[in-house]
Design a protein around this motif. Structure first.
Motif, short mmCIF file in Angstrom:
data_model
loop_
_atom_site.label_atom_id
_atom_site.label_comp_id
_atom_site.label_asym_id
_atom_site.label_seq_id
_atom_site.Cartn_x
_atom_site.Cartn_y
_atom_site.Cartn_z
N GLY A 33 0.78 -1.22 0.00
CA GLY A 33 0.00 0.00 0.00
C GLY A 33 0.81 1.27 0.00
O GLY A 33 0.34 2.32 -0.42
N SER A 34 2.05 1.19 0.47
CA SER A 34 2.90 2.37 0.57
C SER A 34 4.36 1.93 0.54
O SER A 34 4.67 0.79 0.93
CB SER A 34 2.61 3.13 1.87
N SER A 36 6.35 2.81 2.58
CA SER A 36 6.72 2.60 3.98
C SER A 36 6.58 1.14 4.39
O SER A 36 7.12 0.72 5.42
CB SER A 36 5.88 3.50 4.89
N ASP A 37 5.85 0.34 3.60
CA ASP A 37 5.70 -1.08 3.90
C ASP A 37 6.93 -1.90 3.49
O ASP A 37 7.03 -3.08 3.82
CB ASP A 37 4.47 -1.66 3.16
N ARG A 64 -5.64 5.10 -1.99
CA ARG A 64 -5.10 6.29 -2.65
C ARG A 64 -5.05 6.15 -4.17
O ARG A 64 -5.07 7.16 -4.87
CB ARG A 64 -3.69 6.57 -2.11
N ALA A 88 -0.08 -4.67 3.52
CA ALA A 88 -0.65 -3.35 3.84
C ALA A 88 -0.79 -3.24 5.36
O ALA A 88 -0.85 -4.26 6.06
CB ALA A 88 -2.00 -3.16 3.15
N GLY A 89 -0.86 -1.99 5.81
CA GLY A 89 -0.99 -1.76 7.24
C GLY A 89 -2.23 -0.93 7.56
O GLY A 89 -2.80 -0.28 6.68
C1 RP5 Z 1 -1.49 1.65 4.27
O1 RP5 Z 1 -1.27 2.75 5.04
C2 RP5 Z 1 -0.14 1.25 3.78
O2 RP5 Z 1 -0.11 -0.11 3.44
C3 RP5 Z 1 0.76 1.58 4.93
O3 RP5 Z 1 1.00 0.44 5.74
C4 RP5 Z 1 -0.06 2.58 5.72
C5 RP5 Z 1 0.64 3.90 5.93
O4 RP5 Z 1 1.00 4.45 4.68
P1 RP5 Z 1 1.93 5.76 4.62
O5 RP5 Z 1 1.17 6.84 5.34
O6 RP5 Z 1 3.22 5.42 5.30
O7 RP5 Z 1 2.12 6.05 3.15
O8 RP5 Z 1 -2.35 1.87 3.22
#
Ligand code: RP5
Length: 186
Positions: A33-34, A36-37, A64, A88-89
């Motif tokens: 998802g990001s 950051s993952d 997003r 994803a988180g």
């Molecule tokens: C989720 O939001 C993503 O998988 C990630 O784990 C989390 C935070 O995303 P960022 O704000 O770091 O981009 O969709």
């Protein structure tokens, strides 16, 4: 497109690396998802590299970039992808939403965030409705997700099945060594 790659070397598994190491198409897609993952999802890329499985890495967000996420899921099988690993988180809807737009096996990796320790991610991914399965691994279990993907691929690949046998034996050897080391200290 961020971080798309097909590779065979752990050093080249950095997200954002556009270098194509293998000319063969990716069999496994690692999506998240990001960016950051990636700290968690890099373990999946590393394990796939150990088994020499061509793979690609991409950031796709259910929230997003929903249109891109649907496009990615719908096109994955025709592009030659055989298994999707999705991490994803938080409100972690990416694995489940991908599973709803493809019939490929989807393995979900709950990514732990600073709050709630990943329990939120786990519950968001694991509680899928009947008919749309996601094979959910443990919180942060990206390595196991990759090994499960290898097991899925090995169903139609005898050489890969042999590699998995060798891998299992290496775990046995490692445990025996740990056992001997511990007992030698007693
Ligand atoms: C989720 O939001 C993503 O998988 C990630 O784990 C989390 C935070 O995303 P960022 O704000 O770091 O981009 O969709």
């Amino acid at each position: 497109m961020l971080g798309r790659q097909q590779n065979s070397s752990a050093r080249d598994n950095r997200i954002g690396n556009q270098t194509k190491i293998h000319s063969v198409p990716a069999l496994v897609a690692i999506v998240m998802g990001s960016d950051s993952d990636w700290t968690v999802m890099a373990d999946a890329a590393e394990a796939l590299t150990e088994f020499d499985i061509p793979h690609e890495v991409e950031v796709v967000s259910a929230h997003r970039t929903p249109d891109r996420m649907i496009e990615f899921g719908r096109e994955a099988r025709d592009r030659g992808i055989r298994v999707i690993i999705a991490g994803a988180g938080g409100a972690a809807h990416l694995p489940g939403m991908l599973a709803s737009v493809t019939t490929l096996p989807v393995i979900g990796v709950p990514v732990p965030l600073a709050k709630l320790d990943g329990l939120d991610s786990l519950l968001s991914i694991v509680q899928m409705p009947a008919g749309i399965p996601v094979a959910t691994v443990s919180i942060g279990g990206a390595r196991n997700a990759a090994i499960l993907a290898v097991r899925i691929l090995s169903v139609a690949d005898a050489a890969l099945a042999t590699k998995l046998d060798e891998f299992a034996k290496s775990l046995e050897v490692a445990v025996a060594a740990k056992n001997a080391a511990l007992r030698s200290k007693l």
